[in-house]
Design a protein around this motif. Structure first.
Motif, PDB file in Angstrom:
ATOM      1  N   TYR A 113       0.833  -1.205   0.000  1.00 34.92           N
ATOM      2  CA  TYR A 113       0.000   0.000   0.000  1.00 34.92           C
ATOM      3  C   TYR A 113       0.869   1.257   0.000  1.00 34.92           C
ATOM      4  CZ  TYR A 113      -2.829   3.775   1.944  1.00 34.92           C
ATOM      5  OH  TYR A 113      -3.434   4.989   2.185  1.00 34.92           O
ATOM      6  N   ILE A 125      -5.015   4.375  -6.145  1.00 32.67           N
ATOM      7  CA  ILE A 125      -5.476   3.671  -4.952  1.00 32.67           C
ATOM      8  C   ILE A 125      -6.984   3.842  -4.848  1.00 32.67           C
ATOM      9  CG2 ILE A 125      -5.448   3.656  -2.434  1.00 32.67           C
ATOM     10  CD1 ILE A 125      -2.525   4.465  -2.570  1.00 32.67           C
ATOM     11  N   VAL A 177      -9.258   1.064  -0.244  1.00 31.44           N
ATOM     12  CA  VAL A 177      -7.860   0.765   0.112  1.00 31.44           C
ATOM     13  C   VAL A 177      -7.279   1.891   0.956  1.00 31.44           C
ATOM     14  CG1 VAL A 177      -5.530   0.501  -0.818  1.00 31.44           C
ATOM     15  CG2 VAL A 177      -7.402  -0.764  -1.839  1.00 31.44           C
ATOM     16  N   THR A 179      -3.304  -3.133   1.007  1.00 37.20           N
ATOM     17  CA  THR A 179      -3.778  -3.703  -0.255  1.00 37.20           C
ATOM     18  C   THR A 179      -3.364  -5.160  -0.346  1.00 37.20           C
ATOM     19  OG1 THR A 179      -3.652  -3.570  -2.672  1.00 37.20           O
ATOM     20  CG2 THR A 179      -1.685  -2.924  -1.463  1.00 37.20           C
ATOM     21  N   ASN A 186      -8.355  -3.966  -2.665  1.00 39.26           N
ATOM     22  CA  ASN A 186      -8.437  -4.806  -1.474  1.00 39.26           C
ATOM     23  C   ASN A 186      -9.627  -5.753  -1.623  1.00 39.26           C
ATOM     24  OD1 ASN A 186      -9.118  -5.735   1.279  1.00 39.26           O
ATOM     25  ND2 ASN A 186      -7.412  -4.411   1.867  1.00 39.26           N
TER      26      ASN A 186
END
Length: 311
Positions: A70, A84, A88, A94, A108
């Protein structure tokens, strides 16, 4: 040929390869090659991430790399080289990276898997129907449908209880709130639950101590249990505790642990007698894979074959 895989450590016993192979067993890529899925095991994130950059179109990410992945895409997004998703950013982790024309996307599927599994409990058959109609972004349409039908599904604001505030618990909390549930957080260490509530004030999370577990289960419409072990209080729950508060639907209990379930046969008998729906951990895993593999490949996985692979 596009390649797909999983990074993390340890991952030797992961069920992801079997599910992926089942999902695409009757499909080939544009160049005629079959879809493959590799385990890229290693304790060094940089090495595993470099393998992704050089050899793979998309990868799943598991412990201990979800937060590091992430952070990496967050830095890329600041340079215009990554994207993103909103969930997330809320979760701060993630488990899925995909190369696109706009850079690397972080998703995610813990979050999307919960939404699909819970929606399926309330609307049996919706997963297969929406997958067929909307393709690889079917889960977005399921989420929109669930929110649009909230007032028809419940006679008042629905409530959710999320037990456990680790990585899966945080994803569960965000998913429940985004589905429209007033959400209660409960953790062995209450400070961890409070930290999530403080970080995400927009959701209005309520923090309850574990000593209120039995009463909270009784009061909530949806229970998402993410602790790795069973609380002793689970054995004290009665059929009445599992009964739905809303006249329109019975209570739904989703468990994250698919290897050692905390809700055993006796508990499931009580749920059945109370007209409650139990979502076992394997079902959540299937929903995670279904949404994740759709994002990874951009095509519809074979749901029936994936279900058969879990039998």
């Amino acid at each position: 040929m596009d390649r797909f895989g999983l990074i993390g450590d340890p991952i030797k016993t992961s069920g992801s390869p079997a599910l992926f192979r089942a999902a695409y067993s009757d499909k080939v890529q544009a160049d005629g090659t079959p879809y493959g899925y590799d385990l890229i095991e290693g304790s060094d994130f940089e090495s595993s991430y470099s393998r992704f950059l050089s050899d793979y179109k998309a990868i799943n990410v598991t412990a201990p790399f979800k937060e590091k992945a992430y952070a990496r895409v967050l830095a890329l997004a600041a340079e215009g080289k990554g994207l993103i998703s909103g969930p997330v950013a809320k979760i701060g982790a993630t488990n899925l990276l995909v190369k696109t024309g706009n850079g690397i996307e972080a998703h995610n599927s813990d979050f999307t898997g919960i939404i699909v599994a819970v929606a399926e409990a309330y609307y049996p058959g919706i997963t297969r129907e929406f997958l067929k109609e909307y393709g690889d972004r079917f889960f977005i349409k399921i989420h929109q449908f669930f929110r649009a039908c909230l007032d028809r599904t419940f006679t008042r604001e629905p409530q959710a209880l999320v037990v456990g505030c680790g990585g899966a618990g945080r994803a569960a909390a965000v998913a429940a709130a985004e589905m429209g549930f007033a959400t209660v957080l409960m953790n062995r260490t209450p400070e961890k639950a409070k930290a999530i509530a403080d970080e995400l004030p927009e959701y209005g999370f309520i923090v309850d101590p574990l000593t209120d577990f039995k009463e909270a289960v009784k009061e909530c419409d949806l229970v998402i249990y993410t602790l790795p072990a069973a609380l002793d209080e689970i054995r004290e729950l009665s059929a009445d505790d599992y009964a739905g508060r809303d006249s329109g639907h019975g209570k739904v209990i989703l468990e994250a642990n698919y290897k050692n379930p905390s809700f055993g046969e006796e508990e499931r008998i009580k749920m059945i007698s109370a007209d409650a729906t139990y979502i076992e951990g394997k079902k959540w895993l299937l929903s995670q894979a279904l949404t994740g593999y759709s994002l990874m490949t951009g095509i519809e996985p074979d749901l029936s074959a994936m279900e058969n692979a879990q039998k």
